[in-house]
Design a protein around this motif. Structure first.
Motif, mmCIF file in Angstrom:
data_model
loop_
_atom_site.group_PDB
_atom_site.id
_atom_site.type_symbol
_atom_site.label_atom_id
_atom_site.label_comp_id
_atom_site.label_asym_id
_atom_site.label_seq_id
_atom_site.Cartn_x
_atom_site.Cartn_y
_atom_site.Cartn_z
ATOM 1 N N TYR A 186 1.457 0.239 12.983
ATOM 2 C CA TYR A 186 0.988 0.498 11.853
ATOM 3 C C TYR A 186 2.162 -0.072 10.688
ATOM 4 N N ASN A 187 1.700 -0.366 9.301
ATOM 5 C CA ASN A 187 2.655 -0.872 8.280
ATOM 6 C C ASN A 187 2.738 0.154 7.555
ATOM 7 N N TYR A 188 2.034 0.824 6.801
ATOM 8 C CA TYR A 188 2.043 1.671 6.068
ATOM 9 C C TYR A 188 2.064 3.415 6.615
ATOM 10 N N TRP A 189 3.172 3.702 5.613
ATOM 11 C CA TRP A 189 2.718 5.433 6.096
ATOM 12 C C TRP A 189 3.065 6.867 5.312
ATOM 13 N N GLY A 190 2.323 7.476 5.232
ATOM 14 C CA GLY A 190 2.337 8.695 3.561
ATOM 15 C C GLY A 190 3.425 9.365 4.157
ATOM 16 N N GLN A 191 3.616 10.586 3.528
ATOM 17 C CA GLN A 191 4.776 11.242 3.413
ATOM 18 C C GLN A 191 5.191 12.460 4.220
ATOM 19 N N GLY A 192 3.752 12.875 4.844
ATOM 20 C CA GLY A 192 3.228 14.157 5.790
ATOM 21 C C GLY A 192 2.883 14.835 5.002
ATOM 22 N N THR A 193 2.298 15.999 5.547
ATOM 23 C CA THR A 193 1.749 17.083 4.593
ATOM 24 C C THR A 193 1.584 18.428 5.964
ATOM 25 N N LEU A 194 2.513 19.159 6.039
ATOM 26 C CA LEU A 194 2.777 20.432 6.536
ATOM 27 C C LEU A 194 1.876 21.098 7.157
ATOM 28 N N VAL A 195 0.489 20.917 8.691
ATOM 29 C CA VAL A 195 0.198 21.743 8.702
ATOM 30 C C VAL A 195 0.400 23.262 10.044
ATOM 31 N N THR A 196 0.146 24.755 9.119
ATOM 32 C CA THR A 196 1.020 25.846 9.866
ATOM 33 C C THR A 196 -0.327 26.664 10.906
ATOM 34 N N VAL A 197 -0.244 26.864 12.162
ATOM 35 C CA VAL A 197 -1.702 27.499 11.896
ATOM 36 C C VAL A 197 -0.847 28.655 12.651
ATOM 37 N N SER A 198 -1.403 29.381 12.597
ATOM 38 C CA SER A 198 -0.541 30.722 13.066
ATOM 39 C C SER A 198 -1.877 31.260 14.393
ATOM 40 N N SER A 199 -1.272 32.695 15.620
ATOM 41 C CA SER A 199 -1.947 32.626 16.151
ATOM 42 C C SER A 199 -2.509 34.322 16.294
ATOM 43 N N VAL A 253 0.595 -0.949 0.248
ATOM 44 C CA VAL A 253 0.082 0.114 0.143
ATOM 45 C C VAL A 253 1.137 1.090 0.015
ATOM 46 N N GLN A 254 0.223 2.194 -0.661
ATOM 47 C CA GLN A 254 0.893 3.690 -1.052
ATOM 48 C C GLN A 254 -0.148 4.634 -0.713
ATOM 49 N N LEU A 255 1.298 5.336 0.472
ATOM 50 C CA LEU A 255 -0.289 6.617 0.873
ATOM 51 C C LEU A 255 0.436 7.998 0.338
ATOM 52 N N GLN A 256 -0.894 8.886 0.025
ATOM 53 C CA GLN A 256 -0.525 10.008 -0.243
ATOM 54 C C GLN A 256 -1.087 10.864 0.625
ATOM 55 N N ALA A 257 -0.678 11.859 1.787
ATOM 56 C CA ALA A 257 -1.077 12.617 1.935
ATOM 57 C C ALA A 257 -1.003 14.251 1.494
ATOM 58 N N SER A 258 -2.637 14.340 1.959
ATOM 59 C CA SER A 258 -2.102 16.407 0.867
ATOM 60 C C SER A 258 -3.133 17.301 1.602
ATOM 61 N N GLY A 259 -3.540 17.851 1.234
ATOM 62 C CA GLY A 259 -4.468 19.098 2.300
ATOM 63 C C GLY A 259 -3.964 20.382 3.513
ATOM 64 N N GLY A 260 -2.169 20.195 3.058
ATOM 65 C CA GLY A 260 -1.496 20.736 4.227
ATOM 66 C C GLY A 260 -1.730 22.261 3.696
ATOM 67 N N GLY A 261 -1.186 22.715 4.817
ATOM 68 C CA GLY A 261 -1.041 24.730 4.558
ATOM 69 C C GLY A 261 -1.218 25.411 5.618
ATOM 70 N N LEU A 262 -1.075 26.403 5.564
ATOM 71 C CA LEU A 262 -1.388 27.929 6.695
ATOM 72 C C LEU A 262 -2.584 27.848 6.320
ATOM 73 N N VAL A 263 -3.113 28.829 7.916
ATOM 74 C CA VAL A 263 -3.809 28.848 8.488
ATOM 75 C C VAL A 263 -4.106 29.058 9.592
ATOM 76 N N GLN A 264 -5.084 30.152 9.828
ATOM 77 C CA GLN A 264 -4.911 31.166 11.074
ATOM 78 C C GLN A 264 -5.841 30.637 11.889
ATOM 79 N N ALA A 265 -6.022 31.073 13.453
ATOM 80 C CA ALA A 265 -5.681 30.291 14.217
ATOM 81 C C ALA A 265 -7.368 29.926 14.622
ATOM 82 N N GLY A 266 -8.646 29.154 14.401
ATOM 83 C CA GLY A 266 -9.801 29.195 14.144
ATOM 84 C C GLY A 266 -10.228 28.796 13.203
ATOM 85 N N GLY A 267 -9.279 28.407 12.579
ATOM 86 C CA GLY A 267 -9.600 28.216 10.975
ATOM 87 C C GLY A 267 -10.017 26.491 10.775
#
Length: 123
Positions: free
Chosen positions: A110-123, A1-15
């Motif tokens: 867990y046997n399989y891992w995706g590459q990770g996606t960065l989530v940054t929450v600004s205050s 199994v290959q996993l591909q994570a996506s959707g991360g990004g920069l968002v303000q607190a509360g978002g």
């Protein structure tokens, strides 16, 4: 199994953000799917998990009531809807897959891992 994570990004607190994890392979529906995260300088920690049928979902106390895990087995995809985000949610988020595990919060199960996606929450 290959996993591909996506959707991360920069968002303000509360978002909100929605992460996706697309899996290859025809046996996706048999896997327990989990989300973990790792903040800078910290160990990787459990966030949420879904049983293969999505009839059971599990959450870390820190995200309960704010995050929702879901899956679409027809699309081989698991999602993590993150609402009311806080700066302490900032991390690299990883999806993972496993078969037949008992404790969903343990990384080693867990046997399989995706590459990770960065989530940054600004205050």
């Amino acid at each position: 199994v290959q996993l591909q994570a996506s959707g991360g990004g920069l968002v303000q607190a509360g978002g909100s953000l929605r992460l996706s994890c697309a899996a290859s392979g025809r046996t996706f529906s048999r896997y327990t799917m989990g989300w973990f995260r790792q903040a800078p300088g910290k160990e990787r920690e459990f966030v949420a998990a879904s049983s293969w049928s999505a009839s059971n979902t599990y959450y870390a106390d820190s995200v309960k009531g704010r995050f929702t895990i879901s899956r679409d087995n027809a699309k081989n995809t698991v999602y993590l809807q993150m609402n009311s985000l806080k700066p302490e949610d900032t991390a690299v988020y990883y999806c993972a897959a496993a078969i037949g595990i008992v404790s969903v919060s343990r990384l080693e199960n867990y046997n399989y891992w995706g590459q990770g996606t960065l989530v940054t929450v600004s205050s």
